[in-house]
Design an enzyme around this catalytic site. Structure first.
Site, PDB file in Angstrom:
ATOM      1  N   SER A  64       0.813  -1.215   0.000  1.00 36.64           N
ATOM      2  CA  SER A  64       0.000   0.000   0.000  1.00 36.64           C
ATOM      3  C   SER A  64       0.847   1.266   0.000  1.00 36.64           C
ATOM      4  O   SER A  64       0.356   2.349  -0.311  1.00 36.64           O
ATOM      5  CB  SER A  64      -0.951   0.019   1.204  1.00 36.64           C
ATOM      6  OG  SER A  64      -0.209   0.045   2.421  1.00 36.64           O
ATOM      7  N   TYR A 109      13.930  -7.690  14.435  1.00 43.04           N
ATOM      8  CA  TYR A 109      13.926  -7.438  12.991  1.00 43.04           C
ATOM      9  C   TYR A 109      15.053  -8.208  12.295  1.00 43.04           C
ATOM     10  O   TYR A 109      14.831  -8.872  11.269  1.00 43.04           O
ATOM     11  CB  TYR A 109      14.078  -5.938  12.757  1.00 43.04           C
ATOM     12  CG  TYR A 109      13.952  -5.496  11.323  1.00 43.04           C
ATOM     13  CD1 TYR A 109      12.703  -5.381  10.708  1.00 43.04           C
ATOM     14  CD2 TYR A 109      15.083  -5.176  10.578  1.00 43.04           C
ATOM     15  CE1 TYR A 109      12.590  -4.962   9.400  1.00 43.04           C
ATOM     16  CE2 TYR A 109      14.976  -4.755   9.263  1.00 43.04           C
ATOM     17  CZ  TYR A 109      13.726  -4.642   8.677  1.00 43.04           C
ATOM     18  OH  TYR A 109      13.617  -4.220   7.374  1.00 43.04           O
TER      19      TYR A 109
END
Length: 255
Positions: free
Chosen positions: A18, A163
């Site tokens: 998006s 991460y």
């Protein structure tokens, strides 16, 4: 001799597309002729959905009926399975799967909460597993999977234990899957971006940006388009003999 990458007639799904790098990957694959499924994590009427619809409308203006929005939280295996069924119902089989969806929850290990650890692993690594597992059910033989890893997997930046671990897992998963999918002619690779100039970087001070640039051989941050071009290459026939590879797109990051 002039070479052109033509993905006409192929269908691609880009997770987390998006905005940012994911949106640029969607634009690049669409620009090469592919039909593109734009994925976002859900939340009807929210900003993320609006951004996804805006990307769809942008692509549809360039070439009608070749962009589709499908919501699914990639950390939820049932949602991913439903997304793949919807894609197959709307457009049939996939040819390209790009695993881009990811989140950040940076904090030192001593201060990191269980939720911060687990949520990043669930989305960034679990999401790739779910999308590969269920995506393979509708991926054509001879197709391509590209997952977005990170330079963080090799560098181990402070505050990014969750991460970095997730991205290192993506690199390893891609190598394993490359072996498992070779008999179907499906190539599986990863792209590991370095420091990329996304909207998230806009919050970084000019001084910090300068320090980052000084750590890069090319003396500048990368662009989302440069990451997207690497993905396009790996999805194309030009990379027909490349699988199980992690391609670093980092401008020569020296640390």
């Amino acid at each position: 001799m002039s070479l052109t990458i033509d993905l006409s007639g192929r269908t691609a799904l880009v997770t987390g597309s998006s905005q940012g790098i994911g949106a640029e990957i969607a634009r690049t694959l669409h620009g090469a002729g592919a039909r593109v499924v734009i994925n976002h994590p859900g939340g009807a009427g929210g900003r993320v959905e609006q951004d996804a619809l805006a990307v769809r409308d942008e692509l549809s203006a360039a070439r009608p009926d070749d962009a589709l929005v499908v919501a699914a939280d990639v950390s939820d295996p049932a949602a991913v399975a439903a997304m793949m069924r919807e894609v197959e119902r709307e457009w049939g089989k996939l040819d390209i799967l790009v695993n881009n969806a990811g989140i950040l929850r940076d904090r030192s290990i001593a201060r990191m909460t269980e939720d911060e650890w687990r949520s990043v692993l669930d989305v960034n690594l679990g999401g790739v597993f779910h999308c590969c597992k269920y995506g393979l059910e509708i991926l054509n033989d001879g197709g391509s999977i590209v997952s977005i890893g990170s330079l963080a997997a090799r560098m181990g930046f402070h505050g990014q234990a969750n991460y970095a671990a997730a991205k290192a897992g993506i690199h390893a998963l891609s190598r394993v899957l490359a072996r498992e999918c070779a008999r179907r002619g499906i190539r599986v690779n990863a792209v590991a971006p370095g420091v990329i100039d996304t909207p998230m970087m806009a919050r970084v001070s000019d001084e910090a940006r300068a320090q980052l640039a000084a750590s890069i051989a090319m003396r500048r941050l990368g662009t989302p388009g440069e990451v997207a071009s690497a993905v396009l290459f790996l999805c194309s026939p030009l990379a027909s003999y490349i699988t199980g590879h992690v391609l670093e797109v980092d401008g020569g990051f020296m640390g």
